[in-house]
Design a protein around this motif. Structure first.
Motif, PDB file in Angstrom:
ATOM      1  N   UNK A 142      56.938  17.160   5.430  1.00  0.00           N
ATOM      2  CA  UNK A 142      58.300  16.830   5.021  1.00  0.00           C
ATOM      3  C   UNK A 142      59.218  16.843   6.236  1.00  0.00           C
ATOM      4  N   UNK A 143      60.049  15.802   6.437  1.00  0.00           N
ATOM      5  CA  UNK A 143      60.959  15.775   7.594  1.00  0.00           C
ATOM      6  C   UNK A 143      61.890  16.986   7.608  1.00  0.00           C
ATOM      7  N   UNK A 144      62.367  17.303   8.792  1.00  0.00           N
ATOM      8  CA  UNK A 144      63.326  18.391   8.918  1.00  0.00           C
ATOM      9  C   UNK A 144      64.592  18.052   8.128  1.00  0.00           C
ATOM     10  N   UNK A 145      65.245  19.049   7.543  1.00  0.00           N
ATOM     11  CA  UNK A 145      66.498  18.782   6.823  1.00  0.00           C
ATOM     12  C   UNK A 145      67.623  18.430   7.794  1.00  0.00           C
ATOM     13  N   UNK A 146      68.599  17.689   7.292  1.00  0.00           N
ATOM     14  CA  UNK A 146      69.794  17.365   8.072  1.00  0.00           C
ATOM     15  C   UNK A 146      70.652  18.622   8.218  1.00  0.00           C
ATOM     16  N   UNK A 147      71.246  18.908   9.378  1.00  0.00           N
ATOM     17  CA  UNK A 147      71.313  18.071  10.584  1.00  0.00           C
ATOM     18  C   UNK A 147      70.215  18.348  11.608  1.00  0.00           C
ATOM     19  N   UNK A 148      69.279  19.241  11.280  1.00  0.00           N
ATOM     20  CA  UNK A 148      68.208  19.557  12.219  1.00  0.00           C
ATOM     21  C   UNK A 148      67.380  18.321  12.549  1.00  0.00           C
ATOM     22  N   UNK A 151      67.802  16.109  15.714  1.00  0.00           N
ATOM     23  CA  UNK A 151      67.233  16.526  17.001  1.00  0.00           C
ATOM     24  C   UNK A 151      65.710  16.595  17.003  1.00  0.00           C
ATOM     25  N   UNK A 152      65.083  16.769  15.824  1.00  0.00           N
ATOM     26  CA  UNK A 152      63.646  17.039  15.770  1.00  0.00           C
ATOM     27  C   UNK A 152      62.953  16.207  14.706  1.00  0.00           C
ATOM     28  N   UNK A 153      61.687  15.862  14.979  1.00  0.00           N
ATOM     29  CA  UNK A 153      60.847  15.177  13.992  1.00  0.00           C
ATOM     30  C   UNK A 153      59.394  15.573  14.233  1.00  0.00           C
ATOM     31  N   UNK A 154      58.603  15.517  13.177  1.00  0.00           N
ATOM     32  CA  UNK A 154      57.173  15.797  13.317  1.00  0.00           C
ATOM     33  C   UNK A 154      56.467  14.583  13.893  1.00  0.00           C
ATOM     34  N   UNK A 155      55.681  14.804  14.936  1.00  0.00           N
ATOM     35  CA  UNK A 155      54.998  13.700  15.600  1.00  0.00           C
ATOM     36  C   UNK A 155      54.032  12.990  14.651  1.00  0.00           C
ATOM     37  N   UNK A 156      53.354  13.728  13.783  1.00  0.00           N
ATOM     38  CA  UNK A 156      52.372  13.097  12.901  1.00  0.00           C
ATOM     39  C   UNK A 156      53.030  12.222  11.836  1.00  0.00           C
ATOM     40  N   UNK A 252      64.567   6.369  14.193  1.00  0.00           N
ATOM     41  CA  UNK A 252      65.951   6.555  13.747  1.00  0.00           C
ATOM     42  C   UNK A 252      66.008   7.046  12.306  1.00  0.00           C
ATOM     43  N   UNK A 253      65.248   6.413  11.424  1.00  0.00           N
ATOM     44  CA  UNK A 253      65.258   6.797  10.016  1.00  0.00           C
ATOM     45  C   UNK A 253      64.649   8.176   9.805  1.00  0.00           C
ATOM     46  N   UNK A 254      63.635   8.510  10.592  1.00  0.00           N
ATOM     47  CA  UNK A 254      63.046   9.843  10.494  1.00  0.00           C
ATOM     48  C   UNK A 254      64.071  10.903  10.880  1.00  0.00           C
ATOM     49  N   UNK A 255      64.998  10.535  11.742  1.00  0.00           N
ATOM     50  CA  UNK A 255      66.070  11.455  12.152  1.00  0.00           C
ATOM     51  C   UNK A 255      67.164  11.575  11.083  1.00  0.00           C
ATOM     52  N   UNK A 256      67.113  10.727  10.055  1.00  0.00           N
ATOM     53  CA  UNK A 256      68.152  10.747   9.033  1.00  0.00           C
ATOM     54  C   UNK A 256      69.336   9.889   9.375  1.00  0.00           C
ATOM     55  N   UNK A 257      69.102   8.802  10.150  1.00  0.00           N
ATOM     56  CA  UNK A 257      70.178   7.921  10.598  1.00  0.00           C
ATOM     57  C   UNK A 257      69.995   6.520  10.009  1.00  0.00           C
ATOM     58  N   UNK A 258      71.072   5.856   9.601  1.00  0.00           N
ATOM     59  CA  UNK A 258      70.959   4.516   9.020  1.00  0.00           C
ATOM     60  C   UNK A 258      70.413   3.515  10.034  1.00  0.00           C
ATOM     61  N   UNK A 259      69.405   2.748   9.640  1.00  0.00           N
ATOM     62  CA  UNK A 259      68.812   1.757  10.544  1.00  0.00           C
ATOM     63  C   UNK A 259      67.997   0.750   9.747  1.00  0.00           C
ATOM     64  N   UNK A 260      67.846  -0.435  10.320  1.00  0.00           N
ATOM     65  CA  UNK A 260      67.032  -1.507   9.742  1.00  0.00           C
ATOM     66  C   UNK A 260      66.278  -2.218  10.850  1.00  0.00           C
ATOM     67  N   UNK A 468      67.834  18.650   0.308  1.00  0.00           N
ATOM     68  CA  UNK A 468      66.455  18.162   0.452  1.00  0.00           C
ATOM     69  C   UNK A 468      66.412  16.666   0.742  1.00  0.00           C
ATOM     70  N   UNK A 469      67.437  15.947   0.306  1.00  0.00           N
ATOM     71  CA  UNK A 469      67.475  14.494   0.479  1.00  0.00           C
ATOM     72  C   UNK A 469      68.519  14.128   1.535  1.00  0.00           C
ATOM     73  N   UNK A 470      68.232  13.089   2.301  1.00  0.00           N
ATOM     74  CA  UNK A 470      69.163  12.603   3.315  1.00  0.00           C
ATOM     75  C   UNK A 470      69.362  11.088   3.216  1.00  0.00           C
ATOM     76  N   UNK A 471      68.261  10.325   3.252  1.00  0.00           N
ATOM     77  CA  UNK A 471      68.319   8.856   3.243  1.00  0.00           C
ATOM     78  C   UNK A 471      68.210   8.357   1.807  1.00  0.00           C
ATOM     79  N   UNK A 472      69.197   7.609   1.362  1.00  0.00           N
ATOM     80  CA  UNK A 472      69.225   7.131  -0.024  1.00  0.00           C
ATOM     81  C   UNK A 472      69.372   5.613  -0.051  1.00  0.00           C
ATOM     82  N   UNK A 473      68.621   4.975  -0.922  1.00  0.00           N
ATOM     83  CA  UNK A 473      68.701   3.524  -1.131  1.00  0.00           C
ATOM     84  C   UNK A 473      69.266   3.254  -2.515  1.00  0.00           C
ATOM     85  N   UNK A 474      70.347   2.473  -2.576  1.00  0.00           N
ATOM     86  CA  UNK A 474      70.854   1.973  -3.854  1.00  0.00           C
ATOM     87  C   UNK A 474      70.505   0.495  -3.930  1.00  0.00           C
TER      88      UNK A 474
END
Length: 612
Positions: A142-148, A151-156, A252-260, A468-474
């Motif tokens: 599970x990705x790190x929670x925001x805002x952590x 700065x950090x993501x799991x390599x796998x 970018x998305x793994x970091x919890x940032x908007x991107x396409x 627990x949730x950061x990135x949301x799609x409507x």
């Protein structure tokens, strides 16, 4: 003989009998006229239940009492025995990062002109589509929670080393040990950190004023620029192509940032005109002056009146940087002259060039520009009737005209409120009657409706509000009420508006200070797998039921949903039943719930949890 109905007591008694009969009949017939009402006999199957209704406590989903249709709808839902279901298979492991509309295996058959092969190219025929469940990579966590997560993501989770090697000196991302990715905040134009870079920009652009809310980052890298702007309550739509930089948007998305995934190539960007307060390019390698200035004209289209364009990298600061860039100084000088001339012809005003950055500003209206272009004769104004009709529309070398104004001091299209007031203030596109049928009253009513619905979501889905949730799609954002109701929580929403929706509302969302994109859900979204914690689908399947096979829409939702993520589907009960039958074959946990209209309303909610 006297008529008994003339007696008051007899009238009251008869009225009471009729009301009682109506109530008894109504309790069994409170549904649309097209419903069938089969009786349940001894051999009838049990009430509709979802497959594997066993939400674990780790899912943070509060379970409401199961939804039984018989007391209120008396609907007969045949239940397929689990052993008879034809479950979807897992895709091969090499599909872990599969993107249907950005498939590198197709590039050899596509034109290289203007990088057309990197545009969206989606499979059309069913036999070209992948009908399996995209697997997660081995060792996924599970990705790190925001805002952590900033700065950090799991390599796998995103097992790509190329950027950690190629961009090591620029501090994009570092691999720490064998399992951790660290994002120091560096970039090609700001190797020592993005904060100092943004400090330079805010001396020219009023980032703190509340006037700047939406930004566009072209060629975003790992979205460090967008991450820094969040400190100013600025929401950035970052995009970059699938190229040699390998999975930069996924980082970018793994970091919890908007991107396409996207690029400036052949088609117009999937955003409305007048969307962004700021557009930014940090050495994004876009040939701005090529093709008659086509790409800068597209930036002009999506910039708001009075918006800012910030550029760093070649040719800006060429006098001090040409050696480091290994470029000829005279070539760079010519390039900058050409760029300055193009910006002038767009009626932009250069307001600063300091160190590595240059900033231009778009005019607030085109009153002066109209006279200037008559003299220059090039470029011309576009004659296209709707500058927001951009889905798979080719760019043209012309200037998108701004709405007409009466005075030179007026803002074309209407001035916006400062953030956060603009979020819940009826935008100019509504106040001006730009979209028929949408009024200030209906806008306010929609806001109240979604506040009520999101309050209901608090009860059924605790993860949405527990961090627990950061990135949301409507998937069908409408006026943006769902995203607006979530604005006080540490989440961001990608507001998708189907390009052929009854009302083209995406421009309204941007005027509210939200971000989003046009989409056709008969095709895949331009993102990597496992990039959204929550997917919200309000009326999506009613909209697409007769347009394409909804199996592929549900497979796409599964592809972009993170493990341990959730889906909320709101739709007519008949549609929910069809959708539920497909979801059962995906081995997903689900729960049927009444909507906010209550048990007698045909709209229901299907809550799906991805625990696999």
């Amino acid at each position: 003989m006297a008529n008994p109905l003339k007696k008051p007591l007899a009238k009251l008694l008869l009225a009471a009998i009729l009301v009682s009969l109506s109530y008894l009949l109504g309790s069994n017939t409170n549904y649309p006229n097209n419903y069938s009402i089969p009786e349940r006999g001894r051999g009838s199957p049990p009430p509709l239940q979802c497959l594997q209704l066993n939400f674990s406590s780790s899912s943070h989903v509060r379970i409401s009492p199961p939804l039984h249709f018989e007391p209120s709808h008396r609907l007969h839902f045949p239940q397929e025995p689990q052993q008879n279901l034809q479950f979807f298979k897992r895709c091969p492991q090499n599909f872990t990062n599969y993107m249907p509309c950005h498939d590198p295996s197709l590039e050899n058959n596509l034109s290289e002109e203007r990088f057309f092969y990197r545009e969206r190219h989606c499979p059309k025929a069913d036999e070209e589509r992948v009908k399996c469940l995209v697997p997660k990579p081995a060792g996924y966590q599970r990705p790190f929670p925001w805002p952590k997560s900033k700065e950090l993501a799991w390599f796998k989770n995103v097992p790509f080393k190329k950027l950690t090697v190629f961009k090591k000196s620029q501090n994009w991302v570092r691999l720490q040990g064998d399992d951790l990715l660290v994002f120091p905040g560096g970039g090609t134009s700001f190797p020592k950190g993005v904060n100092g870079y943004v400090d330079l920009i805010k001396r020219v652009v009023p980032l703190k004023s509340g006037k700047i809310r939406t930004a566009l980052d072209v060629g975003c890298g790992v979205a460090s620029f967008g991450a820094a702007l969040m400190d100013y309550n600025i929401l950035t739509m970052s995009f970059a192509p699938l190229d040699v930089h390998e999975a930069q948007v996924q980082f970018a998305l793994e970091r919890g940032l908007p991107a396409m995934v996207g690029l400036l190539s052949t088609y117009q960007l999937p955003y409305p005109s007048r969307s962004f307060d700021v557009a930014h390019c940090s050495r994004c390698l876009v040939p701005w002056t090529s093709y008659d200035g086509l790409y800068l004209m597209e930036i002009d289209r999506v910039l708001r009146p009075g918006g800012y364009w910030v550029l760093s990298g070649p040719p800006i600061s060429w006098k001090t940087s040409y050696r480091g860039w290994e470029r000829d100084a005279k070539d760079l000088q010519k390039e900058q002259i050409s760029l300055e001339n193009l910006a002038t012809r767009l009626c932009w005003k250069k307001i600063a060039e300091r160190g590595p950055i240059a900033v231009w500003r778009k005019p607030t209206n085109h009153l002066h520009c109209i006279q200037k272009l008559k003299a220059l004769k090039s470029p011309t104004f576009c004659v296209k009737s709707d500058p927001d009709a951009v889905w798979y529309t080719k760019m043209e070398p012309c200037i998108t005209p701004l709405p007409m104004v009466n005075e030179i001091k007026d803002v074309a299209g209407g001035a916006l409120e400062k953030w956060p007031k603009r979020l819940n203030t009826a935008p100019p596109r509504i106040r001006s009657g730009f979209i028929e049928g949408i009024t200030v009253k209906s806008f306010n009513e929609d806001n109240q409706l979604w506040k009520k619905r999101v309050s209901h979501y608090r009860i059924i889905l605790e993860s949405l509000f527990s961090g627990k949730f950061r990135n949301i799609m409507d998937m069908n954002a409408g006026l943006g009420g769902f995203a607006a109701a979530l604005a006080k929580y540490p989440v961001w929403v990608m507001n998708a508006v189907p390009f052929d929706a009854k009302h083209n509302t995406l421009g309204i969302l941007y005027e509210r200070g939200l971000i989003g994109t046009y989409i056709d859900w008969c095709e895949a979204f331009s993102t990597y797998p496992r990039t959204y914690d929550l997917i919200h689908a309000d009326g999506v399947f009613s909209m697409y039921m007769d347009k394409c096979d909804i199996v592929y829409i549900l497979l796409e939702m599964h592809r972009i949903l993170r493990p341990e993520g959730a889906i909320i589907i709101r739709d007519h009960v008949d549609i929910i039943v069809k959708v539920k039958g497909i979801i059962d074959r995906m081995r997903l946990n689900c729960q049927l719930l009444h909507g906010d209209g209550g048990r007698f309303h045909p709209e229901k909610i299907l809550l799906v949890h991805n625990s696999l």
